[in-house]
Design a protein around this motif. Sequence first.
Motif, PDB file in Angstrom:
ATOM      1  N   SER A  72       0.831  -1.209   0.000  1.00  0.00           N
ATOM      2  CA  SER A  72       0.000   0.000   0.000  1.00  0.00           C
ATOM      3  C   SER A  72       0.862   1.254   0.000  1.00  0.00           C
ATOM      4  O   SER A  72       0.598   2.210  -0.740  1.00  0.00           O
ATOM      5  N   CYS A 130       2.768   1.544  -3.448  1.00  0.00           N
ATOM      6  CA  CYS A 130       1.856   1.893  -4.536  1.00  0.00           C
ATOM      7  C   CYS A 130       1.343   3.324  -4.400  1.00  0.00           C
ATOM      8  O   CYS A 130       1.206   4.042  -5.402  1.00  0.00           O
ATOM      9  N   CYS A 131       1.059   3.757  -3.189  1.00  0.00           N
ATOM     10  CA  CYS A 131       0.594   5.136  -2.983  1.00  0.00           C
ATOM     11  C   CYS A 131       1.679   6.139  -3.351  1.00  0.00           C
ATOM     12  O   CYS A 131       1.403   7.150  -4.006  1.00  0.00           O
ATOM     13  N   LEU A 184      -3.874   2.425  -7.682  1.00  0.00           N
ATOM     14  CA  LEU A 184      -4.908   2.670  -6.668  1.00  0.00           C
ATOM     15  C   LEU A 184      -5.825   1.454  -6.512  1.00  0.00           C
ATOM     16  O   LEU A 184      -6.306   1.166  -5.406  1.00  0.00           O
ATOM     17  N   VAL A 196      -3.976  -0.891  -4.308  1.00  0.00           N
ATOM     18  CA  VAL A 196      -4.095  -0.454  -2.912  1.00  0.00           C
ATOM     19  C   VAL A 196      -5.441  -0.880  -2.336  1.00  0.00           C
ATOM     20  O   VAL A 196      -5.522  -1.360  -1.192  1.00  0.00           O
ATOM     21  N   TYR A 225      -5.304  -4.474  -1.452  1.00  0.00           N
ATOM     22  CA  TYR A 225      -4.548  -4.759  -0.228  1.00  0.00           C
ATOM     23  C   TYR A 225      -5.229  -4.216   1.012  1.00  0.00           C
ATOM     24  O   TYR A 225      -4.961  -4.698   2.123  1.00  0.00           O
ATOM     25  N   SER A 284      -6.645  -7.030  -6.486  1.00  0.00           N
ATOM     26  CA  SER A 284      -5.227  -6.746  -6.735  1.00  0.00           C
ATOM     27  C   SER A 284      -4.815  -7.216  -8.125  1.00  0.00           C
ATOM     28  O   SER A 284      -4.061  -6.532  -8.827  1.00  0.00           O
TER      29      SER A 284
END
Length: 421
Positions: A162, A165-166, A181, A184, A187, A229
Amino acid sequence: MDGSSYYVPAVAMTIALAVKGPSLLRSWRDPLLRSVCTLMALSALVFLFAAPPTIAEVNELVGVTNISAPLVYCLLSAFSGACLVLIVNWRGGPVESTRRTSRRWIVAYGCVVVAVLVLFALGDTPVERLRDFDTHYAREPFVREMIVLYLAAIAVAGVAMSVMCCRWALQVHGTLRVGLLIIVAGYMLNLAYVTTKFTAVAARWNGVDLDRLSTDLAPVLASAGVQVSAVGFCFPLACQRLGGTWATWSTYRRLGPLWRELESVSPPAHRSVRMSWWSPVELQVTRRESDIHDGMLGLYPYFDAALRARVHDAAVAAGSGPAQARAEADAAMVAAAVRARAADPEGHALDTAGRAGSGGSPSGDAERPGPLPSPEGPRDLVGMSVALRRSSVVAAAVRGRFPEPDTGADTHARSREPHTG
């Protein structure tokens, strides 16, 4: 969740892996492709071996009660590590740094897998539990630590994924950001799965029965998290491929006017065999471009450089940019050549060009001159085709509305020049 809820995603992942298989064999050294295929394989295995019917079958085949539990936990841990390795390779960066980070995650989750197996071997699980293994053995020494370890490994992967990826999503745009996103969001569901499992296990530690959280809600969250995901990983790649396919089809369609213009004067022997509609679009574009080039080769004696120059000047005067003006000039010259060739059915200009080409050859072999080259380099076929359809300057030139150059004025001006001979 019944068995089909596990087997359908497993089959879907297996099909996706089979599609990627040939690419993997061709490019085995590509770390990103290896990571993608590893992730799909582990995802399919997780769904397959986590299904209650498979759990019972594996326990019976191996002959060890509840052996499916550490197998599924190992697969979940390996899947979590594979996700981290994939995102590291996908994000890219310095090769050595990427390899070093990937190795660290692989070693870390490899240690988790080994520890899960060791803890299970040290524990005692005499009663087979197909759906509530975690809560039933929540207080069993070593088994308790095994359960906490695999849940912690999944939680660490969820938080790390998370965060990475963010951070990456803040640096990119478009479909890649959307895909990140979505990952994320997947997850977040995985973290909800871990939270639900931990809650049910901790409740057992305190003598409270919240097993329904583990047996009913947690599997749904886990399945949804993995599938969301997977969509996030596939979304940017799918959009990129669809965008490339759409652009290629657009090129094929935009070449149509020029291709049809030249088709009318192409000899039947030189026309390409028509391709089926299911042929790869890249091949169809290549074939159409080849037909256009072959058609222009047959028009070389009819190309009018003076007309091209006049159309170019008119296009520039009308506000066209350099590339567009060049395409309009080439399109007008080709269209005029097509009409000149149609007006010369006997091919006298071709015969004249052939005699001119053989006249200078000492061996007597005819050297066929090539088409009139464009002074700026290779022609923009798509631009020419679009100009044929849309340009008013080209339309005027094709209809013969361009005046011929005033050669008389040039001759008069030259006659007034002093003679130097």
